[in-house]
Design a protein around this motif. Structure first.
Motif, PDB file in Angstrom:
ATOM      1  N   ALA A 387      37.353  23.566 -55.665  1.00  0.00           N
ATOM      2  CA  ALA A 387      37.987  23.405 -56.973  1.00  0.00           C
ATOM      3  C   ALA A 387      37.909  24.706 -57.758  1.00  0.00           C
ATOM      4  CB  ALA A 387      37.321  22.272 -57.743  1.00  0.00           C
ATOM      5  N   ALA A 388      36.790  25.408 -57.613  1.00  0.00           N
ATOM      6  CA  ALA A 388      36.631  26.671 -58.322  1.00  0.00           C
ATOM      7  C   ALA A 388      37.437  27.788 -57.676  1.00  0.00           C
ATOM      8  CB  ALA A 388      35.149  27.049 -58.379  1.00  0.00           C
ATOM      9  N   ALA A 389      37.507  27.785 -56.341  1.00  0.00           N
ATOM     10  CA  ALA A 389      38.190  28.880 -55.642  1.00  0.00           C
ATOM     11  C   ALA A 389      39.697  28.677 -55.572  1.00  0.00           C
ATOM     12  CB  ALA A 389      37.614  29.023 -54.235  1.00  0.00           C
ATOM     13  N   ASP A 390      40.131  27.463 -55.232  1.00  0.00           N
ATOM     14  CA  ASP A 390      41.561  27.208 -55.003  1.00  0.00           C
ATOM     15  C   ASP A 390      42.146  26.157 -55.936  1.00  0.00           C
ATOM     16  OD1 ASP A 390      41.308  28.949 -52.824  1.00  0.00           O
ATOM     17  OD2 ASP A 390      40.702  27.302 -51.515  1.00  0.00           O
ATOM     18  N   GLU A 391      41.357  25.726 -56.930  1.00  0.00           N
ATOM     19  CA  GLU A 391      41.785  24.674 -57.852  1.00  0.00           C
ATOM     20  C   GLU A 391      42.142  23.388 -57.104  1.00  0.00           C
ATOM     21  OE1 GLU A 391      44.893  26.100 -60.353  1.00  0.00           O
ATOM     22  OE2 GLU A 391      43.622  27.577 -61.366  1.00  0.00           O
ATOM     23  N   GLU A 392      41.427  23.129 -56.008  1.00  0.00           N
ATOM     24  CA  GLU A 392      41.672  21.902 -55.250  1.00  0.00           C
ATOM     25  C   GLU A 392      41.160  20.696 -56.022  1.00  0.00           C
ATOM     26  OE1 GLU A 392      40.912  21.361 -50.812  1.00  0.00           O
ATOM     27  OE2 GLU A 392      39.325  20.128 -51.704  1.00  0.00           O
ATOM     28  N   LYS A 393      41.950  19.652 -56.062  1.00  0.00           N
ATOM     29  CA  LYS A 393      41.566  18.417 -56.728  1.00  0.00           C
ATOM     30  C   LYS A 393      40.913  17.479 -55.715  1.00  0.00           C
ATOM     31  CE  LYS A 393      45.269  18.707 -60.154  1.00  0.00           C
ATOM     32  NZ  LYS A 393      46.458  18.030 -60.753  1.00  0.00           N
ATOM     33  N   PRO A 394      40.188  16.467 -56.189  1.00  0.00           N
ATOM     34  CA  PRO A 394      39.631  15.478 -55.249  1.00  0.00           C
ATOM     35  C   PRO A 394      40.735  14.874 -54.377  1.00  0.00           C
ATOM     36  CG  PRO A 394      38.651  15.210 -57.412  1.00  0.00           C
ATOM     37  CD  PRO A 394      39.750  16.216 -57.577  1.00  0.00           C
ATOM     38  N   LEU A 395      40.435  14.698 -53.105  1.00  0.00           N
ATOM     39  CA  LEU A 395      41.408  14.199 -52.138  1.00  0.00           C
ATOM     40  C   LEU A 395      40.894  12.930 -51.475  1.00  0.00           C
ATOM     41  CD1 LEU A 395      42.337  17.563 -50.357  1.00  0.00           C
ATOM     42  CD2 LEU A 395      43.606  16.416 -52.193  1.00  0.00           C
ATOM     43  N   LYS A 396      41.825  12.216 -50.824  1.00  0.00           N
ATOM     44  CA  LYS A 396      41.467  11.041 -50.040  1.00  0.00           C
ATOM     45  C   LYS A 396      41.176  11.475 -48.601  1.00  0.00           C
ATOM     46  CE  LYS A 396      45.074   8.447 -50.879  1.00  0.00           C
ATOM     47  NZ  LYS A 396      45.937   7.247 -50.916  1.00  0.00           N
ATOM     48  N   TYR A 397      40.116  10.899 -48.032  1.00  0.00           N
ATOM     49  CA  TYR A 397      39.683  11.264 -46.689  1.00  0.00           C
ATOM     50  C   TYR A 397      39.528  10.012 -45.824  1.00  0.00           C
ATOM     51  CZ  TYR A 397      38.361  15.991 -48.269  1.00  0.00           C
ATOM     52  OH  TYR A 397      38.374  17.268 -48.753  1.00  0.00           O
ATOM     53  N   ASN A 398      39.752  10.181 -44.529  1.00  0.00           N
ATOM     54  CA  ASN A 398      39.377   9.180 -43.535  1.00  0.00           C
ATOM     55  C   ASN A 398      38.024   9.581 -42.971  1.00  0.00           C
ATOM     56  OD1 ASN A 398      41.654   7.380 -43.462  1.00  0.00           O
ATOM     57  ND2 ASN A 398      42.817   9.016 -42.479  1.00  0.00           N
ATOM     58  N   LEU A 399      37.080   8.645 -42.957  1.00  0.00           N
ATOM     59  CA  LEU A 399      35.741   8.925 -42.459  1.00  0.00           C
ATOM     60  C   LEU A 399      35.613   8.360 -41.049  1.00  0.00           C
ATOM     61  CD1 LEU A 399      33.731   8.039 -45.702  1.00  0.00           C
ATOM     62  CD2 LEU A 399      34.927  10.152 -45.110  1.00  0.00           C
ATOM     63  N   LYS A 400      35.855   9.208 -40.065  1.00  0.00           N
ATOM     64  CA  LYS A 400      35.847   8.791 -38.666  1.00  0.00           C
ATOM     65  C   LYS A 400      34.492   8.963 -38.005  1.00  0.00           C
ATOM     66  CE  LYS A 400      40.180   7.685 -38.653  1.00  0.00           C
ATOM     67  NZ  LYS A 400      40.562   6.249 -38.557  1.00  0.00           N
ATOM     68  N   GLY A 401      33.582   9.626 -38.661  1.00  0.00           N
ATOM     69  CA  GLY A 401      32.261   9.835 -38.083  1.00  0.00           C
ATOM     70  C   GLY A 401      31.322  10.402 -39.117  1.00  0.00           C
ATOM     71  N   LYS A 402      30.136  10.847 -38.658  1.00  0.00           N
ATOM     72  CA  LYS A 402      29.104  11.324 -39.569  1.00  0.00           C
ATOM     73  C   LYS A 402      29.219  12.818 -39.869  1.00  0.00           C
ATOM     74  CE  LYS A 402      26.745   7.432 -39.891  1.00  0.00           C
ATOM     75  NZ  LYS A 402      26.428   6.746 -41.140  1.00  0.00           N
ATOM     76  N   GLY A 403      29.692  13.591 -38.912  1.00  0.00           N
ATOM     77  CA  GLY A 403      29.762  15.028 -39.120  1.00  0.00           C
ATOM     78  C   GLY A 403      30.925  15.428 -40.003  1.00  0.00           C
ATOM     79  N   THR A 404      30.851  16.643 -40.529  1.00  0.00           N
ATOM     80  CA  THR A 404      31.913  17.116 -41.421  1.00  0.00           C
ATOM     81  C   THR A 404      33.249  17.247 -40.698  1.00  0.00           C
ATOM     82  OG1 THR A 404      31.197  19.385 -40.976  1.00  0.00           O
ATOM     83  CG2 THR A 404      30.317  18.320 -42.944  1.00  0.00           C
ATOM     84  N   THR A 405      33.211  17.469 -39.389  1.00  0.00           N
ATOM     85  CA  THR A 405      34.466  17.574 -38.633  1.00  0.00           C
ATOM     86  C   THR A 405      35.162  16.224 -38.503  1.00  0.00           C
ATOM     87  OG1 THR A 405      33.238  17.325 -36.558  1.00  0.00           O
ATOM     88  CG2 THR A 405      33.678  19.570 -37.324  1.00  0.00           C
ATOM     89  N   ALA A 406      34.405  15.138 -38.707  1.00  0.00           N
ATOM     90  CA  ALA A 406      34.983  13.789 -38.620  1.00  0.00           C
ATOM     91  C   ALA A 406      35.400  13.263 -39.986  1.00  0.00           C
ATOM     92  CB  ALA A 406      33.988  12.830 -37.980  1.00  0.00           C
ATOM     93  N   VAL A 407      35.167  14.045 -41.026  1.00  0.00           N
ATOM     94  CA  VAL A 407      35.613  13.693 -42.382  1.00  0.00           C
ATOM     95  C   VAL A 407      36.941  14.415 -42.599  1.00  0.00           C
ATOM     96  CG1 VAL A 407      35.046  13.753 -44.832  1.00  0.00           C
ATOM     97  CG2 VAL A 407      33.235  13.402 -43.131  1.00  0.00           C
ATOM     98  N   ILE A 408      38.040  13.678 -42.435  1.00  0.00           N
ATOM     99  CA  ILE A 408      39.366  14.296 -42.319  1.00  0.00           C
ATOM    100  C   ILE A 408      40.236  13.951 -43.524  1.00  0.00           C
ATOM    101  CG2 ILE A 408      41.410  14.483 -40.857  1.00  0.00           C
ATOM    102  CD1 ILE A 408      39.635  13.363 -38.564  1.00  0.00           C
TER     103      ILE A 408
END
Length: 724
Positions: A387-408
């Protein structure tokens, strides 16, 4: 309560002989369950929007008349009124009952059907000045039959609930039951009144009240269906407006209802809870809608002795943020404010607005789950670093697993959040968003039932493993969690705190004391040459048994929790891996191969000139044993850290991590200092070895060639060395 049993029982029995022609069946069904949505009219009561004549008419003045009046539902409240008007005292009503059947009713009612059983009623008694909620589980009075609900479920809103009766100058006796209740009650077992779709309602009126109370046989009974939304649509078409009656204040907190008098009493100020006699004027309506006014008459007004509802009904909702309907504390330092929008609108999508406030700086996540677990759920995640670097807003994610690579992140077309923002002010993090309740391909958020929501707090602004997590079961539309509706805590496991504490203590003794002791005695065996092996074995075996007991306690505690989630967290999986590895380590220790004879002058094979290739089974065993010990030590330290995080989140207590980090710092410092000292001593010994007699060095080589382990100091060994 014999009269209640007979009265509401017959009110619930809607019978017909289903035989003959289909047209006759349809006609009979309409007679038994008339549709108020097709024959309603404007209410003659100034407080109400609509009216439906249940029984009687002005054209038959000698028969009692019963009418039902109601308002369009507003958010989660429904207000109704039954008015029974009898031509003489002998036919007045001592009690009135209004019941909801488990909607929707389908099919054609027959004599074999009984809508009473399984319904829930509001009954007002004139003699006792009381209005209460009843469960109608059968036709007999008492447990398992007609039974007053427990006090904690008496949630009728008192300022909108009453029963009273008066007699006019013409001798007509009017009995009025007014009630205000929640469409969706706190207890999921209670019947929900639908705002869209047909509801099946029952009614009954009892005989004149007897001294000391009591209910007699009914004088009127029946049922009808009602679709609130259909009526609002019809009114909108006639008036040229829109169906906004229930949503005009959808974004505002529900105000507490003001004290009121009944619509049939005029010219008097509201009274406190007491019984008073005062003049009143009453209005009645003829079939053509004309109103007539009775002369001023002596009126007996009674205030109900209803049980006080829970203090957290929507009318008493006190949000901490005035922009939202309710505030819920999820865990220490994290609060959730929320409200529902456009819940009853056909033109705008229903949605929920959420605001998360965290006393700290971290990424935040709030998800929607079907079972309270992370995997296969959906979440809104706010990342302050992006949010600070690219002004990204909160997004919706699919949680397919525990690791960050599975948070899509969901694809762009499904990023439908509005008012999404995450901000920080140096000490606090705030995330806001509005999400549509029902979206294609996503979990539906049903405001009518308790929903599992999950939340997470990061260990910093960059998305990684969470420092805290939890789940809460919440009914959004009731503005409260309600008894039994909420299950908060890091993993829903906090009902077994003693077992989890014992699990943690055993794991700490094993992984922070026994395992490090086993490893360090092997590292520094020259300091205790004659006893290190005994200490090493004892520490390894002790660690094995404590880890085994700790693992058993964890499985038992998880199985006894409200939402069992075995092996759903990296901590759980690492615990199983440690148990398996420690078991292997102990068994491998007892299966140590003997020292094999080898040529002391043979050249050692090395990989890249650095890594020595084991030439015997004993050497291979040593490598495996050493590596397994180091893995247990390292993973064990990580396991203790994550376990402290989970315990702190589950039970909302301070974390022991600072003390654990201090222990690791001391442990590491001592190990490094000891190693440096040993290197210095070995250097001194090597310098002395250079001056050693060649024959002495040859004796050492011969010892190795004859199968003597130079590291073993347990048993003295005698052997002969041939000298040339």
């Amino acid at each position: 309560m014999k009269g209640l049993i007979r009265g509401l029982a017959l009110a619930g029995i809607l019978s017909t002989y289903v035989a003959g022609f289909p047209s006759k069946i349809r006609r009979r069904a309409q007679d038994l369950l008339p549709d108020a949505s097709s024959s309603f009219q404007s209410s003659t009561e100034s407080e109400f929007d609509h009216m439906f004549v249940l029984s009687g008419s002005d054209s038959a003045p000698t028969a009692p008349k019963l009418t039902f009046h109601w308002n369009d539902p507003v958010r989660n409240t429904f207000k109704g009124r039954l008015i029974h008007r009898a031509p003489k005292a002998e036919s007045d009503s001592g009690w009135l009952g209004f019941a909801a059947y488990d909607t929707p009713f389908k099919g054609v009612p027959t004599a074999d059907m009984d809508l009473m059983v399984g319904s829930q009623a509001i009954i007002g008694q004139v003699a006792t000045n009381s209005v209460s909620k009843y469960v109608l589980a059968g036709k007999r009075e008492g447990p398992g039959g007609v039974e007053r609900m427990e006090e904690s479920f008496q949630s009728l809103i008192p300022t909108g609930t009453s029963i009273h009766q008066f007699t006019g100058d013409d001798g007509h006796v009017t009995t009025i039951l007014t009630f205000e209740k929640l469409l969706m009650e706190n207890d999921s077992a209670e019947i929900m009144i639908e705002t869209k779709g047909k509801n099946t309602f029952l009614y009954a009126a009892g005989p004149p009240a007897e001294a000391g109370g009591g209910l007699g046989f009914h004088v009127l009974r029946g049922g009808f269906t009602l679709d609130f939304q259909e009526i609002m649509d019809q009114v909108a078409v006639k008036t040229g407006g829109t169906t906004t009656a229930t949503t005009s204040t959808a974004n505002e907190p529900v105000p507490a209802p003001a004290p009121e008098t009944t619509a049939t009493t005029t010219g008097e100020a509201p009274k406190e809870a007491s019984v008073a006699q005062e003049p009143a004027t009453t209005t009645t309506t003829s079939e053509n809608g004309a109103s007539t006014v009775d002369a001023s008459s002596t009126t007996t007004t009674t205030t109900p002795a209803v049980g006080a509802p829970p203090s957290d009904v929507p009318s008493a909702c006190t949000p901490e943020d005035p922009s939202y309907l309710h505030t819920e504390t999820l865990t220490n330092g994290l609060k959730m404010h929320y409200k529902l929008n456009n819940l009853f609108s056909d033109t705008a999508a229903s949605s929920v607005s959420v605001k998360l406030e965290y006393s700290g700086l971290a990424w935040l996540g709030f998800g929607f789950s079907t079972d309270g677990k992370m995997i296969d759920s959906e979440a809104v995640i706010g990342r302050p670093d992006l949010a600070a670097a690219d002004e990204e807003k909160p997004l919706k994610y699919n949680l397919k697993g525990k690791g960050t690579t599975a948070v899509i992140p969901m694809e762009e077309a499904r990023q439908t959040l509005t008012d999404a923002l995450i901000t920080q002010d140096g000490t606090n993090t705030v995330m806001t968003f509005t999400k549509i309740l029902e979206e294609e391909g996503e979990h539906t958020i049903d405001p009518a039932v308790p929903i599992h929501f999950i939340y997470a707090i990061g260990d910093g602004n960059t998305l990684a493993y969470h420092a805290k997590k939890g789940t809460i079961q919440l009914n959004l539309s009731t503005c409260l969690t309600g008894a039994g509706a909420k299950t908060a805590g890091g993993t829903g496991q906090n009902s077994n705190r003693t077992m989890w504490a014992a699990h943690g203590i055993l794991a700490t003794l094993a992984l922070a004391l026994a395992t490090p002791l086993a490893v360090t005695t092997a590292w520094f065996r020259t300091l205790v040459p004659s006893s290190w092996i005994y200490i090493h074995v004892f520490a390894n075996v002790s660690s094995f048994f404590m880890i085994l007991l700790s693992f058993i306690l964890a499985v038992m505690a998880m199985s006894m929790s409200k939402n069992p989630a075995h092996f759903s967290d990296p901590h759980h999986i690492a615990g199983l891996a440690i148990l398996m590895l420690v078991t292997f380590q102990v068994m491998n220790g007892f299966l140590r191969p003997p020292v094999e004879k080898r040529d002391p002058y043979a050249m050692e094979s090395k990989i890249a000139g650095i890594i020595t290739i084991p030439g015997t089974a004993r050497e291979l065993w040593k490598i495996l044993h050493h590596c397994a010990g180091l893995v247990v030590l390292g993973v064990g330290f990580w396991q203790l850290k994550t376990g402290m995080d989970l315990y702190a989140a589950d039970f909302t207590v301070g974390s022991w991590k600072p003390y654990f980090y201090a222990y690791l710092a001391i442990f590491g410092t001592v190990i490094v200092l000891l190693k440096l000292w040993m290197i210095w001593e070995e250097r001194k010994a090597r310098m002395g070895l250079d001056s050693m007699n060649p024959d002495q060095r040859r004796m050492g080589s011969a010892a190795i060639a004859n199968g003597v382990d130079p590291d073993s100091e347990l048993v003295p060994v005698q052997f002969d060395v041939g000298m040339q």
